[in-house]
Scaffold this motif. Structure first.
Motif, PDB file in Angstrom:
ATOM      1  N   LEU A 148      18.347 -80.783 -27.472  1.00  0.00           N
ATOM      2  CA  LEU A 148      19.307 -81.562 -26.677  1.00  0.00           C
ATOM      3  C   LEU A 148      20.736 -81.200 -27.069  1.00  0.00           C
ATOM      4  CD1 LEU A 148      20.009 -83.778 -24.692  1.00  0.00           C
ATOM      5  CD2 LEU A 148      19.404 -85.478 -26.404  1.00  0.00           C
ATOM      6  N   ASP A 149      20.949 -80.906 -28.323  1.00  0.00           N
ATOM      7  CA  ASP A 149      22.283 -80.498 -28.774  1.00  0.00           C
ATOM      8  C   ASP A 149      22.630 -79.074 -28.340  1.00  0.00           C
ATOM      9  OD1 ASP A 149      22.987 -82.863 -29.944  1.00  0.00           O
ATOM     10  OD2 ASP A 149      22.161 -82.335 -31.904  1.00  0.00           O
ATOM     11  N   GLY A 150      21.691 -78.405 -27.713  1.00  0.00           N
ATOM     12  CA  GLY A 150      21.997 -77.094 -27.137  1.00  0.00           C
ATOM     13  C   GLY A 150      21.673 -75.917 -28.025  1.00  0.00           C
ATOM     14  N   GLU A 151      20.912 -76.162 -29.117  1.00  0.00           N
ATOM     15  CA  GLU A 151      20.607 -75.066 -30.038  1.00  0.00           C
ATOM     16  C   GLU A 151      19.815 -73.955 -29.339  1.00  0.00           C
ATOM     17  OE1 GLU A 151      18.514 -75.090 -34.301  1.00  0.00           O
ATOM     18  OE2 GLU A 151      20.183 -76.494 -34.040  1.00  0.00           O
ATOM     19  N   PHE A 152      18.835 -74.379 -28.547  1.00  0.00           N
ATOM     20  CA  PHE A 152      18.015 -73.438 -27.784  1.00  0.00           C
ATOM     21  C   PHE A 152      18.866 -72.791 -26.684  1.00  0.00           C
ATOM     22  CE2 PHE A 152      14.136 -73.308 -24.722  1.00  0.00           C
ATOM     23  CZ  PHE A 152      13.881 -71.997 -25.041  1.00  0.00           C
ATOM     24  N   SER A 153      19.569 -73.620 -25.923  1.00  0.00           N
ATOM     25  CA  SER A 153      20.342 -73.119 -24.776  1.00  0.00           C
ATOM     26  C   SER A 153      21.404 -72.117 -25.209  1.00  0.00           C
ATOM     27  CB  SER A 153      21.018 -74.280 -24.054  1.00  0.00           C
ATOM     28  OG  SER A 153      20.074 -75.254 -23.709  1.00  0.00           O
ATOM     29  N   ARG A 154      22.055 -72.382 -26.354  1.00  0.00           N
ATOM     30  CA  ARG A 154      23.115 -71.467 -26.806  1.00  0.00           C
ATOM     31  C   ARG A 154      22.546 -70.080 -27.088  1.00  0.00           C
ATOM     32  NH1 ARG A 154      25.414 -75.970 -29.014  1.00  0.00           N
ATOM     33  NH2 ARG A 154      24.217 -75.824 -30.936  1.00  0.00           N
ATOM     34  N   ARG A 155      21.366 -70.044 -27.680  1.00  0.00           N
ATOM     35  CA  ARG A 155      20.773 -68.734 -27.978  1.00  0.00           C
ATOM     36  C   ARG A 155      20.374 -68.011 -26.697  1.00  0.00           C
ATOM     37  NH1 ARG A 155      16.651 -69.689 -32.832  1.00  0.00           N
ATOM     38  NH2 ARG A 155      16.196 -67.481 -32.454  1.00  0.00           N
ATOM     39  N   ILE A 156      19.873 -68.767 -25.721  1.00  0.00           N
ATOM     40  CA  ILE A 156      19.548 -68.138 -24.431  1.00  0.00           C
ATOM     41  C   ILE A 156      20.819 -67.617 -23.774  1.00  0.00           C
ATOM     42  CG2 ILE A 156      18.753 -68.609 -22.080  1.00  0.00           C
ATOM     43  CD1 ILE A 156      16.873 -70.685 -23.396  1.00  0.00           C
ATOM     44  N   ASP A 157      21.852 -68.454 -23.774  1.00  0.00           N
ATOM     45  CA  ASP A 157      23.104 -68.062 -23.121  1.00  0.00           C
ATOM     46  C   ASP A 157      23.697 -66.816 -23.770  1.00  0.00           C
ATOM     47  OD1 ASP A 157      22.877 -70.111 -21.350  1.00  0.00           O
ATOM     48  OD2 ASP A 157      24.267 -71.458 -22.383  1.00  0.00           O
ATOM     49  N   ALA A 158      23.589 -66.721 -25.104  1.00  0.00           N
ATOM     50  CA  ALA A 158      24.150 -65.555 -25.790  1.00  0.00           C
ATOM     51  C   ALA A 158      23.435 -64.281 -25.353  1.00  0.00           C
ATOM     52  CB  ALA A 158      24.044 -65.735 -27.307  1.00  0.00           C
ATOM     53  N   ILE A 159      22.107 -64.351 -25.263  1.00  0.00           N
ATOM     54  CA  ILE A 159      21.362 -63.160 -24.830  1.00  0.00           C
ATOM     55  C   ILE A 159      21.660 -62.870 -23.357  1.00  0.00           C
ATOM     56  CG2 ILE A 159      19.064 -62.141 -24.539  1.00  0.00           C
ATOM     57  CD1 ILE A 159      18.140 -63.903 -26.888  1.00  0.00           C
ATOM     58  N   ALA A 160      21.736 -63.925 -22.548  1.00  0.00           N
ATOM     59  CA  ALA A 160      22.010 -63.730 -21.117  1.00  0.00           C
ATOM     60  C   ALA A 160      23.369 -63.062 -20.924  1.00  0.00           C
ATOM     61  CB  ALA A 160      21.951 -65.072 -20.379  1.00  0.00           C
ATOM     62  N   ALA A 161      24.360 -63.455 -21.727  1.00  0.00           N
ATOM     63  CA  ALA A 161      25.703 -62.862 -21.604  1.00  0.00           C
ATOM     64  C   ALA A 161      25.649 -61.378 -21.952  1.00  0.00           C
ATOM     65  CB  ALA A 161      26.680 -63.596 -22.513  1.00  0.00           C
ATOM     66  N   GLU A 162      24.865 -61.059 -22.981  1.00  0.00           N
ATOM     67  CA  GLU A 162      24.716 -59.659 -23.383  1.00  0.00           C
ATOM     68  C   GLU A 162      24.030 -58.857 -22.267  1.00  0.00           C
ATOM     69  OE1 GLU A 162      26.125 -58.292 -25.684  1.00  0.00           O
ATOM     70  OE2 GLU A 162      25.072 -56.397 -26.031  1.00  0.00           O
ATOM     71  N   LEU A 163      22.999 -59.447 -21.655  1.00  0.00           N
ATOM     72  CA  LEU A 163      22.293 -58.754 -20.568  1.00  0.00           C
ATOM     73  C   LEU A 163      23.226 -58.527 -19.383  1.00  0.00           C
ATOM     74  CD1 LEU A 163      18.709 -60.298 -20.469  1.00  0.00           C
ATOM     75  CD2 LEU A 163      19.611 -58.386 -21.789  1.00  0.00           C
ATOM     76  N   LEU A 164      24.090 -59.491 -19.133  1.00  0.00           N
ATOM     77  CA  LEU A 164      25.030 -59.344 -18.030  1.00  0.00           C
ATOM     78  C   LEU A 164      25.938 -58.134 -18.289  1.00  0.00           C
ATOM     79  CD1 LEU A 164      25.883 -60.568 -15.374  1.00  0.00           C
ATOM     80  CD2 LEU A 164      27.515 -62.010 -16.614  1.00  0.00           C
ATOM     81  N   ALA A 165      26.418 -58.033 -19.534  1.00  0.00           N
ATOM     82  CA  ALA A 165      27.284 -56.898 -19.882  1.00  0.00           C
ATOM     83  C   ALA A 165      26.525 -55.574 -19.711  1.00  0.00           C
ATOM     84  CB  ALA A 165      27.782 -57.051 -21.320  1.00  0.00           C
ATOM     85  N   LEU A 166      25.266 -55.566 -20.134  1.00  0.00           N
ATOM     86  CA  LEU A 166      24.458 -54.345 -19.996  1.00  0.00           C
ATOM     87  C   LEU A 166      24.251 -54.004 -18.521  1.00  0.00           C
ATOM     88  CD1 LEU A 166      21.782 -55.005 -22.770  1.00  0.00           C
ATOM     89  CD2 LEU A 166      23.608 -53.299 -22.804  1.00  0.00           C
ATOM     90  N   ARG A 167      24.031 -55.034 -17.695  1.00  0.00           N
ATOM     91  CA  ARG A 167      23.837 -54.787 -16.261  1.00  0.00           C
ATOM     92  C   ARG A 167      25.084 -54.146 -15.666  1.00  0.00           C
ATOM     93  NH1 ARG A 167      21.976 -60.092 -13.247  1.00  0.00           N
ATOM     94  NH2 ARG A 167      22.048 -58.677 -11.465  1.00  0.00           N
ATOM     95  N   VAL A 168      26.227 -54.677 -16.043  1.00  0.00           N
ATOM     96  CA  VAL A 168      27.482 -54.139 -15.515  1.00  0.00           C
ATOM     97  C   VAL A 168      27.611 -52.661 -15.897  1.00  0.00           C
ATOM     98  CG1 VAL A 168      29.989 -54.249 -15.745  1.00  0.00           C
ATOM     99  CG2 VAL A 168      28.666 -56.359 -15.476  1.00  0.00           C
ATOM    100  N   HIS A 169      27.302 -52.386 -17.151  1.00  0.00           N
ATOM    101  CA  HIS A 169      27.363 -51.007 -17.645  1.00  0.00           C
ATOM    102  C   HIS A 169      26.435 -50.091 -16.837  1.00  0.00           C
ATOM    103  CE1 HIS A 169      27.842 -48.336 -21.452  1.00  0.00           C
ATOM    104  NE2 HIS A 169      27.645 -47.605 -20.380  1.00  0.00           N
ATOM    105  N   VAL A 170      25.187 -50.523 -16.666  1.00  0.00           N
ATOM    106  CA  VAL A 170      24.200 -49.695 -15.965  1.00  0.00           C
ATOM    107  C   VAL A 170      24.596 -49.524 -14.494  1.00  0.00           C
ATOM    108  CG1 VAL A 170      21.796 -49.578 -15.193  1.00  0.00           C
ATOM    109  CG2 VAL A 170      22.318 -50.249 -17.539  1.00  0.00           C
ATOM    110  N   GLU A 171      25.009 -50.622 -13.865  1.00  0.00           N
ATOM    111  CA  GLU A 171      25.399 -50.528 -12.442  1.00  0.00           C
ATOM    112  C   GLU A 171      26.550 -49.527 -12.279  1.00  0.00           C
ATOM    113  OE1 GLU A 171      23.925 -52.122  -9.957  1.00  0.00           O
ATOM    114  OE2 GLU A 171      22.782 -53.738 -10.938  1.00  0.00           O
ATOM    115  N   ALA A 172      27.481 -49.581 -13.226  1.00  0.00           N
ATOM    116  CA  ALA A 172      28.615 -48.660 -13.138  1.00  0.00           C
ATOM    117  C   ALA A 172      28.141 -47.215 -13.301  1.00  0.00           C
ATOM    118  CB  ALA A 172      29.654 -48.998 -14.200  1.00  0.00           C
ATOM    119  N   ALA A 173      27.188 -47.002 -14.219  1.00  0.00           N
ATOM    120  CA  ALA A 173      26.686 -45.647 -14.471  1.00  0.00           C
ATOM    121  C   ALA A 173      25.948 -45.098 -13.248  1.00  0.00           C
ATOM    122  CB  ALA A 173      25.785 -45.643 -15.708  1.00  0.00           C
ATOM    123  N   ILE A 174      25.313 -46.014 -12.465  1.00  0.00           N
ATOM    124  CA  ILE A 174      24.563 -45.563 -11.282  1.00  0.00           C
ATOM    125  C   ILE A 174      25.490 -44.803 -10.323  1.00  0.00           C
ATOM    126  CG2 ILE A 174      23.427 -46.408  -9.167  1.00  0.00           C
ATOM    127  CD1 ILE A 174      22.069 -48.534 -10.863  1.00  0.00           C
TER     128      ILE A 174
END
Ligand SMILES: Nc1nc2c(ncn2[C@@H]2O[C@H](COP(=O)(O)OP(=O)(O)OP(=O)(O)O)[C@@H](O)[C@H]2O)c(=O)[nH]1
Ligand SMILES: [K+]
Ligand SMILES: [Mg+2]
Length: 448
Positions: A148-174
């Motif tokens: 409830l304090d967001g311990e789980f959500s924060r870890r998900i959000d951190a990975i999701a933010a990293e994946l977003l950055a990777l997606r941007v990188h890959v899309e640009a490389a395409i």
């Protein structure tokens, strides 16, 4: 379903008599309605002693009224709590009075759903509210509190933010696909992806622990048709939850039941009897039974004590991957004389009908529970099966992305990264279809 312009009302405290009971209102007309019920206007964040009155001005009860002005409230809307004596009759009259004044009875989980829609909680946190309320012991409560304090959500959000950055990188490389990936930052890209994969694997381990903590031991009951699987579930649950008949093939779908036996938390799952024949429905039931074994901590393998070899070889294969199979020789009451010397190592003679031998099964479960409690002891938040499933999907997609990058297939990598990102979004509700939300919140209790 998101009709949050309605003002909703419900009893927020547990059923039964209590010293104090609370009726909660949320929505645009909450203060207008409360003004009528209390006879005086309410000021935000100020407890006020009032008399709650019915339409004829007759006192229903006296108590405290509290007004939480939007957006600083649980739901993000205007919320009023009417605290009266904890009598069902009083609280019910208060609810009916609010309804007569234009409020609508809240659906299960609707207050939390509004909190989610207002961005006060993400989906995993809203689920943690339900888990906290249902927590069976202090350990489970602490873990729900961390979610409830967001311990789980924060870890998900951190990975999701990293994946977003990777997606941007890959899309640009395409856009520069005729150049080798290494000239486009392929090295760092691969290293960042590897790091994200490791973070996700660690999160999955913790979420699996959190799931076990929330659901207790996941015990799947399997066996040949008519061995007494459903009867055993009923005997352990102390209720007539599952249908029992003498017709082989009675149970077709999975049936989940959460029980507490001497402090041991168990999710029991009844399944369709495993056999060769069977119609389409029964075969689908058997498929589900086998799939459910993949999630099991324990398999309770039920055999008919009069014919323990029936289906045994097939069952041994089916439960081969389950950490703890417990073999039971049921219907021992039908044997002439004392229970058989179990021909299967460690098998327990029991009778779902008379209850004989179930104390030995309880003892076995208690020992397993102690190991389980040690395993889930520290650092965990509560999680649900749906979270674990989503994390597993995300992990599989990231692995696919890794292979696609190794093969310089940028389109495939982009697609896999997007799918992984969406799977994480399902957990926190950033990517959540309406029917998923409806399903989740409808399992809450009313007033929550
Ligand atoms: N005497 C006796 N009968 C039992 C016992 N357990 C179950 N039965 C009977 O066995 C029959 C089958 O029981 P169920 O619980 O429906 O068996 P099941 O394994 O769930 O059967 P399916 O769902 O059809 O695979 C019923 O008539 C039960 O009353 C037991 O311990 N002793
Ligand atoms: K049956
Ligand atoms: Mg059955």
């Amino acid at each position: 379903m998101h009709d949050d312009r309605d003002t909703i009302v419900a009893i927020a405290t547990a059923p039964g008599a209590g010293g104090v009971g609370i009726v909660r209102l949320s929505g645009p007309r909450a203060t207008t309605i409360a003004r009528e019920v209390c006879g005086v206007p309410l000021r935000p964040r100020l407890a006020r002693h009032v008399r709650f009155r019915d339409a004829d001005g007759i006192t229903i009860d006296d108590g405290i009224a509290l007004y939480f002005r939007a957006p600083a409230s649980y739901t993000g809307q205007d919320v009023v709590e009417l605290q009266a004596h904890g009598s069902r009759a009083v609280l019910q009259q208060l609810v009916e009075r609010c309804q007569a004044l234009g409020a609508r009875g809240a659906r299960p989980g609707e207050f939390s759903e509004r909190a989610f829609l207002a961005g006060k909680l993400d989906l995993a946190q809203a689920e943690a509210v339900a888990d906290l309320i249902a927590a069976g012991d202090a350990r489970a409560a602490r873990a729900a509190r961390r979610a409830l304090d967001g311990e789980f959500s924060r870890r998900i959000d951190a990975i999701a933010a990293e994946l977003l950055a990777l997606r941007v990188h890959v899309e640009a490389a395409i856009d520069f696909a005729d150049e080798p990936l290494d000239t486009l930052g392929g090295g760092p890209l691969r290293r960042r992806l590897d790091a994200a994969i490791d973070l996700l694997a660690a999160l999955l381990t913790d979420a699996e622990r959190g799931r076990k903590l929330r659901d207790g031991l996941h015990a799947v009951i399997v066996g040949p048709p008519n061995a007494g699987k459903s009867s055993l579930l009923n005997a352990l649950a102390g209720s007539d939850r599952a249908i029992v008949t003498d017709i082989a093939g009675t149970t077709r779908d999975l049936l989940h039941e959460t029980v507490r036996i001497d402090g041991v938390e168990l999710t029991l799952v009844d399944t369709a009897g495993l056999r060769e024949s069977g119609d389409v429905i029964e075969r689908e039931g058997m498929r589900r039974a086998r799939a459910e074994l993949g999630r099991a901590d324990i398999a309770l393998v039920v055999l008919d004590a009069r014919d323990p070899e029936a289906g045994r070889a097939e069952l041994e294969t089916a439960v081969a991957g389950v950490p703890t199979p417990v073999w039971l020789l049921n219907k021992s009451d039908l044997l002439a004389g004392p229970p058989p010397a179990p021909g299967i190592t460690g098998a327990l003679p029991v009778s779902a009908r008379t209850g004989a031998g179930l104390d030995h099964l309880h003892e076995r479960l208690r020992v397993l529970w102690q190991g389980h409690a040690a395993d889930t002891a520290e650092g965990t938040f509560t999680a649900r099966a749906r979270h674990v499933d989503a994390l597993r999907r995300a992990a599989a997609e990231l692995e696919a992305a890794r292979q696609a990058l190794a093969g310089e297939s940028l389109d495939l990598a982009a697609e896999a990264l997007r799918a992984a990102h969406d799977a994480l979004g399902e957990i926190t509700g950033r990517v959540a279809p309406d029917d998923l939300l409806g399903h989740i919140f409808s399992s809450f209790c009313i007033g929550k």
